[in-house]
Design a protein around this motif. Structure first.
Motif, PDB file in Angstrom:
ATOM      1  N   GLU A   1      -3.173  -3.037  -0.652  1.00 49.17           N
ATOM      2  CA  GLU A   1      -3.296  -2.204   0.763  1.00 49.17           C
ATOM      3  C   GLU A   1      -4.134  -2.925   1.662  1.00 49.17           C
ATOM      4  O   GLU A   1      -5.312  -3.537   1.329  1.00 49.17           O
ATOM      5  CB  GLU A   1      -3.771  -1.019   0.334  1.00 49.17           C
ATOM      6  CG  GLU A   1      -2.768   0.145  -0.723  1.00 49.17           C
ATOM      7  CD  GLU A   1      -3.580  -0.045  -2.044  1.00 49.17           C
ATOM      8  OE1 GLU A   1      -3.044   0.830  -2.903  1.00 49.17           O
ATOM      9  OE2 GLU A   1      -4.053  -1.237  -2.433  1.00 49.17           O
TER      10      GLU A   1
ATOM     11  N   LEU B   1      -2.495   2.432   7.532  1.00 53.95           N
ATOM     12  CA  LEU B   1      -2.602   1.771   6.555  1.00 53.95           C
ATOM     13  C   LEU B   1      -1.398   1.022   6.231  1.00 53.95           C
ATOM     14  O   LEU B   1      -0.193   1.381   6.576  1.00 53.95           O
ATOM     15  CB  LEU B   1      -2.665   2.555   5.285  1.00 53.95           C
ATOM     16  CG  LEU B   1      -3.992   3.701   5.192  1.00 53.95           C
ATOM     17  CD1 LEU B   1      -3.957   4.420   4.097  1.00 53.95           C
ATOM     18  CD2 LEU B   1      -5.382   2.910   5.582  1.00 53.95           C
TER      19      LEU B   1
ATOM     20  N   CYS C   1       0.607  -1.514   3.197  1.00 55.37           N
ATOM     21  CA  CYS C   1       0.821  -1.972   1.650  1.00 55.37           C
ATOM     22  C   CYS C   1       1.745  -2.950   1.410  1.00 55.37           C
ATOM     23  O   CYS C   1       3.154  -2.716   1.854  1.00 55.37           O
ATOM     24  CB  CYS C   1       1.243  -0.948   0.797  1.00 55.37           C
ATOM     25  SG  CYS C   1       1.394  -1.240  -0.823  1.00 55.37           S
TER      26      CYS C   1
ATOM     27  N   TRP D   1       2.347   6.991  -1.136  1.00 47.04           N
ATOM     28  CA  TRP D   1       0.714   6.830  -0.772  1.00 47.04           C
ATOM     29  C   TRP D   1       0.250   8.111  -1.602  1.00 47.04           C
ATOM     30  O   TRP D   1       0.434   9.185  -1.577  1.00 47.04           O
ATOM     31  CB  TRP D   1       0.687   7.052   0.524  1.00 47.04           C
ATOM     32  CG  TRP D   1       1.022   5.804   1.380  1.00 47.04           C
ATOM     33  CD1 TRP D   1       2.075   5.696   1.970  1.00 47.04           C
ATOM     34  CD2 TRP D   1       0.052   4.692   1.539  1.00 47.04           C
ATOM     35  NE1 TRP D   1       2.036   4.285   2.566  1.00 47.04           N
ATOM     36  CE2 TRP D   1       0.746   3.747   2.190  1.00 47.04           C
ATOM     37  CE3 TRP D   1      -1.152   4.171   1.116  1.00 47.04           C
ATOM     38  CZ2 TRP D   1       0.417   2.536   2.808  1.00 47.04           C
ATOM     39  CZ3 TRP D   1      -1.706   2.938   1.555  1.00 47.04           C
ATOM     40  CH2 TRP D   1      -1.016   2.091   2.165  1.00 47.04           C
TER      41      TRP D   1
ATOM     42  N   ARG E   1      -3.860   9.646  -2.615  1.00 47.50           N
ATOM     43  CA  ARG E   1      -5.325   9.548  -2.384  1.00 47.50           C
ATOM     44  C   ARG E   1      -6.109  10.226  -3.427  1.00 47.50           C
ATOM     45  O   ARG E   1      -5.586  11.388  -3.898  1.00 47.50           O
ATOM     46  CB  ARG E   1      -5.626  10.239  -0.622  1.00 47.50           C
ATOM     47  CG  ARG E   1      -5.398  11.652  -0.827  1.00 47.50           C
ATOM     48  CD  ARG E   1      -5.593  12.171   0.751  1.00 47.50           C
ATOM     49  NE  ARG E   1      -5.491  13.322   0.925  1.00 47.50           N
ATOM     50  CZ  ARG E   1      -5.567  14.204   2.034  1.00 47.50           C
ATOM     51  NH1 ARG E   1      -5.551  13.013   3.254  1.00 47.50           N
ATOM     52  NH2 ARG E   1      -5.469  15.462   2.260  1.00 47.50           N
TER      53      ARG E   1
ATOM     54  N   SER F   1       5.710   9.807   0.637  1.00 44.98           N
ATOM     55  CA  SER F   1       6.667   8.760  -0.051  1.00 44.98           C
ATOM     56  C   SER F   1       7.873   8.777   0.696  1.00 44.98           C
ATOM     57  O   SER F   1       8.369   9.340   1.605  1.00 44.98           O
ATOM     58  CB  SER F   1       7.350   9.321  -1.537  1.00 44.98           C
ATOM     59  OG  SER F   1       7.964  10.394  -1.310  1.00 44.98           O
TER      60      SER F   1
ATOM     61  N   VAL G   1       5.069   8.209   7.290  1.00 46.53           N
ATOM     62  CA  VAL G   1       5.353   6.881   6.194  1.00 46.53           C
ATOM     63  C   VAL G   1       6.676   6.169   6.773  1.00 46.53           C
ATOM     64  O   VAL G   1       7.687   6.852   7.336  1.00 46.53           O
ATOM     65  CB  VAL G   1       5.542   7.481   4.792  1.00 46.53           C
ATOM     66  CG1 VAL G   1       6.601   8.392   4.591  1.00 46.53           C
ATOM     67  CG2 VAL G   1       5.582   6.476   3.919  1.00 46.53           C
TER      68      VAL G   1
ATOM     69  N   LEU H   1       1.567   3.626   6.355  1.00 45.34           N
ATOM     70  CA  LEU H   1       1.076   5.099   6.407  1.00 45.34           C
ATOM     71  C   LEU H   1       0.395   5.065   7.839  1.00 45.34           C
ATOM     72  O   LEU H   1      -0.830   4.668   7.908  1.00 45.34           O
ATOM     73  CB  LEU H   1       0.311   5.499   5.605  1.00 45.34           C
ATOM     74  CG  LEU H   1      -0.221   7.019   5.311  1.00 45.34           C
ATOM     75  CD1 LEU H   1       1.252   7.873   5.100  1.00 45.34           C
ATOM     76  CD2 LEU H   1      -1.115   7.338   4.323  1.00 45.34           C
TER      77      LEU H   1
ATOM     78  N   TYR I   1      -7.343   5.494  -0.667  1.00 45.77           N
ATOM     79  CA  TYR I   1      -5.948   5.597  -0.420  1.00 45.77           C
ATOM     80  C   TYR I   1      -5.233   4.585  -1.310  1.00 45.77           C
ATOM     81  O   TYR I   1      -5.537   3.433  -0.965  1.00 45.77           O
ATOM     82  CB  TYR I   1      -5.566   5.738   1.111  1.00 45.77           C
ATOM     83  CG  TYR I   1      -5.653   6.988   1.769  1.00 45.77           C
ATOM     84  CD1 TYR I   1      -7.082   7.181   2.053  1.00 45.77           C
ATOM     85  CD2 TYR I   1      -4.780   7.732   2.129  1.00 45.77           C
ATOM     86  CE1 TYR I   1      -7.348   8.611   2.806  1.00 45.77           C
ATOM     87  CE2 TYR I   1      -5.015   8.937   2.737  1.00 45.77           C
ATOM     88  CZ  TYR I   1      -6.400   9.434   3.260  1.00 45.77           C
ATOM     89  OH  TYR I   1      -6.472  10.650   3.764  1.00 45.77           O
ATOM     90  N   TYR I   2      -4.045   4.914  -2.014  1.00 43.57           N
ATOM     91  CA  TYR I   2      -3.652   3.902  -3.088  1.00 43.57           C
ATOM     92  C   TYR I   2      -2.229   3.931  -2.580  1.00 43.57           C
ATOM     93  O   TYR I   2      -1.377   5.152  -2.321  1.00 43.57           O
ATOM     94  CB  TYR I   2      -3.598   4.499  -4.506  1.00 43.57           C
ATOM     95  CG  TYR I   2      -5.170   4.487  -5.055  1.00 43.57           C
ATOM     96  CD1 TYR I   2      -5.911   5.585  -4.595  1.00 43.57           C
ATOM     97  CD2 TYR I   2      -5.584   3.269  -5.386  1.00 43.57           C
ATOM     98  CE1 TYR I   2      -7.061   5.675  -5.382  1.00 43.57           C
ATOM     99  CE2 TYR I   2      -6.968   3.294  -6.070  1.00 43.57           C
ATOM    100  CZ  TYR I   2      -7.805   4.598  -5.759  1.00 43.57           C
ATOM    101  OH  TYR I   2      -8.957   4.635  -6.352  1.00 43.57           O
ATOM    102  N   CYS I   3      -1.585   2.838  -2.446  1.00 45.82           N
ATOM    103  CA  CYS I   3      -0.032   2.643  -2.564  1.00 45.82           C
ATOM    104  C   CYS I   3       0.508   2.605  -3.884  1.00 45.82           C
ATOM    105  O   CYS I   3      -0.251   2.201  -4.775  1.00 45.82           O
ATOM    106  CB  CYS I   3       0.321   1.369  -1.951  1.00 45.82           C
ATOM    107  SG  CYS I   3       2.008   0.939  -1.613  1.00 45.82           S
TER     108      CYS I   3
ATOM    109  N   TRP J   1       0.551   0.242  -9.053  1.00 45.78           N
ATOM    110  CA  TRP J   1      -0.660   0.911  -8.046  1.00 45.78           C
ATOM    111  C   TRP J   1      -1.029  -0.306  -7.238  1.00 45.78           C
ATOM    112  O   TRP J   1      -1.399  -1.392  -7.908  1.00 45.78           O
ATOM    113  CB  TRP J   1      -1.705   1.741  -8.897  1.00 45.78           C
ATOM    114  CG  TRP J   1      -1.257   2.954  -9.484  1.00 45.78           C
ATOM    115  CD1 TRP J   1      -0.959   3.155 -10.812  1.00 45.78           C
ATOM    116  CD2 TRP J   1      -1.210   4.122  -8.764  1.00 45.78           C
ATOM    117  NE1 TRP J   1      -0.553   4.222 -11.168  1.00 45.78           N
ATOM    118  CE2 TRP J   1      -0.836   5.075  -9.942  1.00 45.78           C
ATOM    119  CE3 TRP J   1      -1.436   4.568  -7.683  1.00 45.78           C
ATOM    120  CZ2 TRP J   1      -0.680   6.486  -9.622  1.00 45.78           C
ATOM    121  CZ3 TRP J   1      -1.093   6.027  -7.241  1.00 45.78           C
ATOM    122  CH2 TRP J   1      -0.783   7.043  -8.420  1.00 45.78           C
TER     123      TRP J   1
END
Length: 122
Positions: free
Chosen positions: A5, A19, A21, A35, A37, A49, A69, A80, A93-95, A113
């Motif tokens: 990310e 963002l 990824c 995504w 968080r 998603s 997204v 995002l 924030y995670y992809c 992740w």
């Protein structure tokens, strides 16, 4: 298999961030991308998603109408776009990649992740 990310940072309330990824090492184009968080002291939550064909994206209620997204299959990247940011959007924030998207809830099974990117809204 790797998701990386980027694009996080600090922004004032009402501002925007995008963002990104970037995916490598697996069959990106056939996977659901999402995504999540996680704010301090809170559980990780799925917020958006998008399926492999880009149809029927999912958005959680707190971000609906403000976040978008999207994915670029040629670049193996998912984005995002976050507009009208609020202090309560502050989180890591995670992809994530999943075999299956749903239009009404976040994906349930995650097999990779990203490392996360911090977003701070003041």
């Amino acid at each position: 298999v790797q998701l990386v990310e980027s694009g996080g940072g600090s922004v004032q309330a009402g501002g925007s961030l995008r963002l990104s990824c970037a995916a490598s090492g697996y069959t990106y184009n056939r996977n659901c991308m999402a995504w999540f968080r996680q704010a301090p002291g809170k559980e990780r939550e799925g917020i958006a998603s998008i399926s492999f064909n880009g149809h029927s994206p999912f958005y959680a209620d707190p971000v609906k109408g403000r976040f978008t997204v999207s994915r670029d299959s040629a670049q193996k990247t998912v984005y995002l776009q976050m507009d009208s940011l609020k202090p309560e959007d502050t989180a890591m924030y995670y992809c994530a990649a999943s075999p299956l998207c749903f239009s009404t809830q976040p994906p349930q099974r995650i097999y990779v992740w990203g490392q996360g990117t911090q977003v701070t809204v003041s």
